[in-house]
Design a protein around this motif. Structure first.
Motif, PDB file in Angstrom:
ATOM      1  N   GLY A   1      59.784 -18.341 -11.452  1.00 47.37           N
ATOM      2  CA  GLY A   1      59.858 -19.524 -12.287  1.00 47.37           C
ATOM      3  C   GLY A   1      58.613 -19.649 -13.150  1.00 47.37           C
ATOM      4  O   GLY A   1      58.219 -18.723 -13.857  1.00 47.37           O
ATOM      5  N   LEU A   2      57.952 -20.809 -13.043  1.00 52.34           N
ATOM      6  CA  LEU A   2      56.767 -21.073 -13.839  1.00 52.34           C
ATOM      7  C   LEU A   2      55.483 -20.675 -13.127  1.00 52.34           C
ATOM      8  O   LEU A   2      54.397 -20.838 -13.670  1.00 52.34           O
ATOM      9  N   TYR A   3      55.602 -20.166 -11.902  1.00 50.97           N
ATOM     10  CA  TYR A   3      54.419 -19.975 -11.072  1.00 50.97           C
ATOM     11  C   TYR A   3      54.181 -18.502 -10.740  1.00 50.97           C
ATOM     12  O   TYR A   3      55.120 -17.758 -10.485  1.00 50.97           O
ATOM     13  N   GLY A   4      52.924 -18.107 -10.694  1.00 47.57           N
ATOM     14  CA  GLY A   4      52.558 -16.761 -10.279  1.00 47.57           C
ATOM     15  C   GLY A   4      52.603 -15.765 -11.416  1.00 47.57           C
ATOM     16  O   GLY A   4      53.670 -15.280 -11.790  1.00 47.57           O
ATOM     17  N   LYS A   5      51.450 -15.445 -11.976  1.00 48.94           N
ATOM     18  CA  LYS A   5      51.433 -14.516 -13.103  1.00 48.94           C
ATOM     19  C   LYS A   5      51.228 -13.086 -12.620  1.00 48.94           C
ATOM     20  O   LYS A   5      50.757 -12.838 -11.508  1.00 48.94           O
ATOM     21  N   GLN A   6      51.580 -12.144 -13.465  1.00 54.07           N
ATOM     22  CA  GLN A   6      51.383 -10.736 -13.153  1.00 54.07           C
ATOM     23  C   GLN A   6      49.923 -10.349 -13.366  1.00 54.07           C
ATOM     24  O   GLN A   6      49.339 -10.651 -14.394  1.00 54.07           O
ATOM     25  N   ASP A   7      49.358  -9.704 -12.371  1.00 53.99           N
ATOM     26  CA  ASP A   7      48.035  -9.101 -12.477  1.00 53.99           C
ATOM     27  C   ASP A   7      48.164  -7.699 -11.899  1.00 53.99           C
ATOM     28  O   ASP A   7      48.341  -7.531 -10.691  1.00 53.99           O
TER      29      ASP A   7
END
Length: 352
Positions: A221-227
């Protein structure tokens, strides 16, 4: 979880013409649960994850919450009014986070207000801003503390958190040696630290903290970005949790059940339905409410009642997110897990 809240001083404050319970009148956990039993029966929220501020002194690789962007933060009075209404609606537990909540100068008065209203509070912090005075104030308020610590290696910590702050965190943890209330050390498994997680869990136990281990997740959804530096192979991450379970490195009860849920998720298997929007909600610093941090807001508590906002939740969207089984956030599943595993919940310690 079995969190015993002590009773202490009395307070004669009043709010909206009604007396607020002083600390000597603050309900115990059993009283709190009894007060919220109607919400359990009606399947309404008991828990709120509250972003008390939007500023942070870290830049974690896995976080994409809308921070440091100048959005409106409710005043202490607005927070008190909003949460007094939420308590009347049956809400009983609040997880306060940020940003970094200790950057909010009026945090302690806000915590005083919320405890006087009757909430059981857990403060989630990176631990970099703890002082002897703050620790004493938190202790007097019987607040549970959750400190984030992903690595004991300075370079790894900086890589994950985006700031060279490990020494400050360790100093803060040292201040909590004699803390009388539940204190948790939360470690998020990523590619950078997965080989070190058992060491961090052991460190937590040695210093009187309850270790809570979760998995980094992204694009939920809106949470947790790719690193890319933090993203892991699921099988390798699953081995971390299986090792923790095999070695009994986690406290019994809910903590091990949560680790088992991580194993299930990392295998690609389905989890029990998420309780977001059912037993828990997320509230940002401006008063906007969403089912969880991953889903869009549905209304603002400064303008609408919780009941009105709950009716606007898109249940299909929540179900779709849950069915993907790509998120095992503790705060979105904790109450449902306790209800599904009552024996494990009863076995959960408050210290270890």
């Amino acid at each position: 979880m079995l969190i015993q809240i002590e009773r202490s001083r009395q307070c004669g404050d009043e709010q909206n013409g009604e007396p607020l319970p002083g600390k000597s009148d603050r309900p115990s956990l059993s009283q709190t649960l009894w007060g919220g039993v109607v919400n359990l029966v009606r399947r309404r929220p008991l828990l709120a994850v509250f972003q008390v501020n939007l500023r942070c002194n870290s830049s974690c690789g896995y976080c994409n919450l809308p921070l440091n962007v100048g959005r409106y933060e409710m005043s202490r009075q607005q927070i008190r009014t909003v949460f007094a209404d939420l308590h009347k609606s049956g809400l009983r537990f609040v997880f306060l986070q940020g940003g970094e909540p200790l950057l909010r100068r009026d945090l302690v008065p806000i915590l005083e207000d919320l405890t006087e209203i009757g909430f059981q509070l857990t403060l989630i912090t990176n631990g970099t801003k703890l002082t002897p005075r703050l620790v004493q104030q938190f202790d007097d308020l019987s607040i549970s503390l959750s400190i984030s610590l992903d690595s004991l290696d300075r370079n790894r910590y900086k890589q994950i958190r985006g700031a060279d702050q490990l020494d400050g965190v360790l100093a803060g943890l040292d201040l909590l040696r004699n803390y009388r209330h539940p204190k948790f050390l939360t470690c998020i498994v990523s590619e950078v630290n997965r080989d070190e997680v058992p060491t961090v869990a052991a460190f937590a136990r040695q210093h009187g903290f309850l270790p809570v281990v979760g998995a980094y997740h992204w694009d939920v959804g809106l949470y947790g970005k790719q690193d890319l530096s933090l993203m892991y192979d699921r099988q390798q991450a699953r081995l971390v949790f299986e090792r923790l379970l095999e070695e009994e490195a986690l406290p019994p009860g809910y903590f091990r059940q949560y680790a088992k849920d991580n194993v299930t998720w990392l295998r690609g298997e389905g989890l029990a339905p998420c309780d977001a929007g059912l037993y828990s909600i997320a509230i940002d610093a401006s008063g906007n409410v969403s089912p969880c941090l991953s889903l869009p807001e549905a209304g603002n508590l400064l303008h609408s009642s919780l009941s009105e906002i709950l009716e606007r939740f898109d249940r299909r969207e929540i179900q779709h997110c849950s069915d993907r089984s790509s998120c095992n956030r503790l705060d979105g599943r904790v109450i449902g897990s306790v209800l599904r595993h009552p024996i494990a919940a009863w076995q959960t310690p408050v210290t270890w």
